[in-house]
Design an enzyme around this catalytic site. Sequence first.
Site, PDB file in Angstrom:
ATOM      1  N   PRO A  11       0.795  -1.227   0.000  1.00 46.98           N
ATOM      2  CG  PRO A  11      -0.112  -1.085   2.139  1.00 46.98           C
ATOM      3  CD  PRO A  11       0.546  -2.055   1.191  1.00 46.98           C
ATOM      4  CG  ASN A  12      -0.099   4.244   1.450  1.00 41.41           C
ATOM      5  OD1 ASN A  12      -1.120   4.793   1.038  1.00 41.41           O
ATOM      6  ND2 ASN A  12      -0.043   3.630   2.621  1.00 41.41           N
ATOM      7  NE  ARG A  19       4.302   6.353   0.671  1.00 39.91           N
ATOM      8  CZ  ARG A  19       4.471   5.333   1.519  1.00 39.91           C
ATOM      9  NH1 ARG A  19       3.833   5.314   2.674  1.00 39.91           N
ATOM     10  NH2 ARG A  19       5.257   4.339   1.211  1.00 39.91           N
ATOM     11  CE1 TYR A  24       9.235   4.780   2.576  1.00 40.15           C
ATOM     12  CE2 TYR A  24       7.683   6.610   2.711  1.00 40.15           C
ATOM     13  CZ  TYR A  24       8.178   5.423   3.209  1.00 40.15           C
ATOM     14  OH  TYR A  24       7.630   4.867   4.334  1.00 40.15           O
ATOM     15  CG  ASN A  75       8.480  -2.191  -0.120  1.00 40.38           C
ATOM     16  OD1 ASN A  75       7.980  -2.343   0.990  1.00 40.38           O
ATOM     17  ND2 ASN A  75       9.046  -1.060  -0.491  1.00 40.38           N
ATOM     18  CB  ALA A  78       1.755  -0.072   6.126  1.00 42.50           C
ATOM     19  CD  GLU A  99      10.992  -7.977   4.934  1.00 37.22           C
ATOM     20  OE1 GLU A  99      11.416  -9.082   5.387  1.00 37.22           O
ATOM     21  OE2 GLU A  99      10.485  -7.093   5.632  1.00 37.22           O
ATOM     22  CG  HIS A 101      11.384  -2.704   4.176  1.00 41.72           C
ATOM     23  ND1 HIS A 101      10.021  -2.618   4.067  1.00 41.72           N
ATOM     24  CD2 HIS A 101      11.652  -3.920   4.702  1.00 41.72           C
ATOM     25  CE1 HIS A 101       9.482  -3.744   4.517  1.00 41.72           C
ATOM     26  NE2 HIS A 101      10.452  -4.553   4.904  1.00 41.72           N
ATOM     27  NE  ARG A 108      10.443   5.846   8.229  1.00 37.87           N
ATOM     28  CZ  ARG A 108       9.486   5.630   7.319  1.00 37.87           C
ATOM     29  NH1 ARG A 108       9.652   4.690   6.408  1.00 37.87           N
ATOM     30  NH2 ARG A 108       8.388   6.358   7.322  1.00 37.87           N
TER      31      ARG A 108
HETATM   32  C1  DQA Z   1       8.478   0.768   3.489  1.00 33.68           C
HETATM   33  C2  DQA Z   1       8.626   0.968   4.999  1.00 33.68           C
HETATM   34  C3  DQA Z   1       7.290   0.737   5.690  1.00 33.68           C
HETATM   35  O1  DQA Z   1       7.433   0.927   7.103  1.00 33.68           O
HETATM   36  C4  DQA Z   1       6.273   1.745   5.174  1.00 33.68           C
HETATM   37  O2  DQA Z   1       5.009   1.481   5.758  1.00 33.68           O
HETATM   38  C5  DQA Z   1       6.187   1.799   3.700  1.00 33.68           C
HETATM   39  C6  DQA Z   1       7.395   1.630   2.901  1.00 33.68           C
HETATM   40  C7  DQA Z   1       9.804   1.109   2.738  1.00 33.68           C
HETATM   41  O3  DQA Z   1       9.895   0.738   1.575  1.00 33.68           O
HETATM   42  O4  DQA Z   1      10.680   1.771   3.305  1.00 33.68           O
HETATM   43  O5  DQA Z   1       5.132   2.084   3.144  1.00 33.68           O
HETATM   44  O6  DQA Z   1       8.206  -0.597   3.232  1.00 33.68           O
END
Ligand code: DQA
Length: 149
Positions: A11-12, A19, A24, A75, A78, A99, A101, A108
Amino acid sequence: MNPIVTILNGPNLNLLGKRQPEIYGRETLADVESKCRSLGDSLGLAIEFRQSNREYEIIDWIHEARGRAAAIVINPAAFTHTSVAILDALHAFEGPILEVHISNVHQREAFRHHSFVSAVASGVIVGCGTQGYELALQRAAVLIKATAG
Ligand code: DQA
């Protein structure tokens, strides 16, 4: 036929580049996708690249990868920190799971320090920006070759 690597985004991440760019970066998910596709070409991998804001859709894509994809790069955004359902789905996938990020989640908020997905991941790439996807693909290529023997 080239082995398939399914790259899944949670998501997002459709808002990548817009964002919180201070966290990011300014690259969009389309930029990341095209980089992954060109790296995939040079590594001899067929890239599937997907994003969803819906947990069930990500789970369905993991199920679809079973018996078809050679590796998953994910990825989960959240959902990393909340989803036992995604963990369970990944347990049913037989190949390597990487995985990714983009941000360094360990620098964080405390709630980002725990990942349900890491328990099933062959490797975790954190805090390398969007380059993390390319690093994950390179690792996937090595692991796929090792299993192909
Ligand atoms: C994320 C880190 C997560 O905590 C966050 O909710 C994201 C992006 C990252 O790519 O750094 O949406 O996965």
